[in-house]
Design a protein around this motif. Structure first.
Motif, PDB file in Angstrom:
ATOM      1  N   GLN A 187      40.950  34.286  42.894  1.00 27.86           N
ATOM      2  CA  GLN A 187      40.780  35.503  43.205  1.00 27.86           C
ATOM      3  C   GLN A 187      40.761  35.867  44.724  1.00 27.86           C
ATOM      4  O   GLN A 187      40.376  35.244  45.527  1.00 27.86           O
ATOM      5  CB  GLN A 187      39.328  36.055  42.765  1.00 27.86           C
ATOM      6  N   PRO A 188      40.956  37.307  44.878  1.00 31.52           N
ATOM      7  CA  PRO A 188      40.868  37.871  46.337  1.00 31.52           C
ATOM      8  C   PRO A 188      39.800  37.441  47.112  1.00 31.52           C
ATOM      9  O   PRO A 188      38.574  37.594  46.635  1.00 31.52           O
ATOM     10  CB  PRO A 188      41.177  39.418  46.287  1.00 31.52           C
ATOM     11  N   GLY A 216      38.963  34.438  48.023  1.00 32.60           N
ATOM     12  CA  GLY A 216      38.866  33.158  47.863  1.00 32.60           C
ATOM     13  C   GLY A 216      39.687  32.196  48.667  1.00 32.60           C
ATOM     14  O   GLY A 216      40.127  32.626  49.575  1.00 32.60           O
ATOM     15  N   LYS A 255      44.356  37.033  50.150  1.00 28.33           N
ATOM     16  CA  LYS A 255      44.780  38.368  49.547  1.00 28.33           C
ATOM     17  C   LYS A 255      45.925  38.357  48.574  1.00 28.33           C
ATOM     18  O   LYS A 255      46.599  37.537  48.560  1.00 28.33           O
ATOM     19  CB  LYS A 255      45.085  39.138  50.935  1.00 28.33           C
ATOM     20  N   PRO A 256      45.975  39.438  47.948  1.00 27.37           N
ATOM     21  CA  PRO A 256      47.128  39.532  46.787  1.00 27.37           C
ATOM     22  C   PRO A 256      48.327  39.197  47.750  1.00 27.37           C
ATOM     23  O   PRO A 256      49.294  38.659  46.970  1.00 27.37           O
ATOM     24  CB  PRO A 256      47.024  40.892  46.264  1.00 27.37           C
ATOM     25  N   VAL A 258      47.387  34.924  44.057  1.00 25.45           N
ATOM     26  CA  VAL A 258      45.940  35.530  44.505  1.00 25.45           C
ATOM     27  C   VAL A 258      45.809  36.836  43.582  1.00 25.45           C
ATOM     28  O   VAL A 258      46.450  37.856  43.836  1.00 25.45           O
ATOM     29  CB  VAL A 258      45.848  35.899  45.910  1.00 25.45           C
ATOM     30  N   SER A 259      44.756  36.897  42.517  1.00 23.89           N
ATOM     31  CA  SER A 259      44.870  38.162  41.830  1.00 23.89           C
ATOM     32  C   SER A 259      43.394  37.956  41.159  1.00 23.89           C
ATOM     33  O   SER A 259      42.790  37.283  40.793  1.00 23.89           O
ATOM     34  CB  SER A 259      45.945  37.973  40.662  1.00 23.89           C
ATOM     35  N   SER A 260      43.039  39.187  41.016  1.00 21.93           N
ATOM     36  CA  SER A 260      41.661  39.622  40.299  1.00 21.93           C
ATOM     37  C   SER A 260      42.023  39.528  38.585  1.00 21.93           C
ATOM     38  O   SER A 260      41.064  39.763  37.889  1.00 21.93           O
ATOM     39  CB  SER A 260      41.037  40.699  40.633  1.00 21.93           C
TER      40      SER A 260
END
Length: 121
Positions: free
Chosen positions: A13-14, A16, A86-87, A119-121
């Motif tokens: 996740q962003p 992380g 970050k994404p 990197v994603s939520s």
């Protein structure tokens, strides 16, 4: 011959963190430097971080302050600690090493297979 094996990629996740590892093996006399590159979707491959055999490190502006590159000379291994992800950090990350196979040979570049970081939520 020389082989570079990477590990540590995955989905996070962003905000992380992930730690990438790359171990070089085979016929190795010395390693001048190791580096991490990445290539995001629709983007050119870019240099992320480098570290020399003496431990001198450099970073791309986009990751400085968030990523840390380190090495273990005894293990011929380079690491990339990635924090505050970050994404836009989403990419395939590639390990690179400039290696001298024997005292009578010049240095050559070798590449790992790449490891996906998402990197994603």
């Amino acid at each position: 011959q020389v082989q570079l094996v990477e590990s540590g990629g995955g989905l996070v996740q962003p905000g992380g963190s992930l730690r990438l590892s790359c171990a070089a093996s085979g016929s190795i006399f010395s390693i001048a430097a190791m580096a991490w590159y990445r290539q995001g979707p629709g983007k050119q491959r870019e240099l992320v971080a480098t570290i020399t055999s003496g431990g001198s490190a450099n970073y791309a502006d986009s990751v400085k302050g968030r990523f840390t590159v380190s090495r273990d000379g005894a293990k011929n291994t380079v690491y990339l600690q990635m924090n505050s992800l970050k994404p836009e950090d989403t990419a395939v990350y590639y390990c690179n090493a400039r290696i001298q196979s024997s005292p009578t040979m010049w240095y050559s570049d070798y590449w790992g297979q790449g490891t996906q970081v998402t990197v994603s939520s």
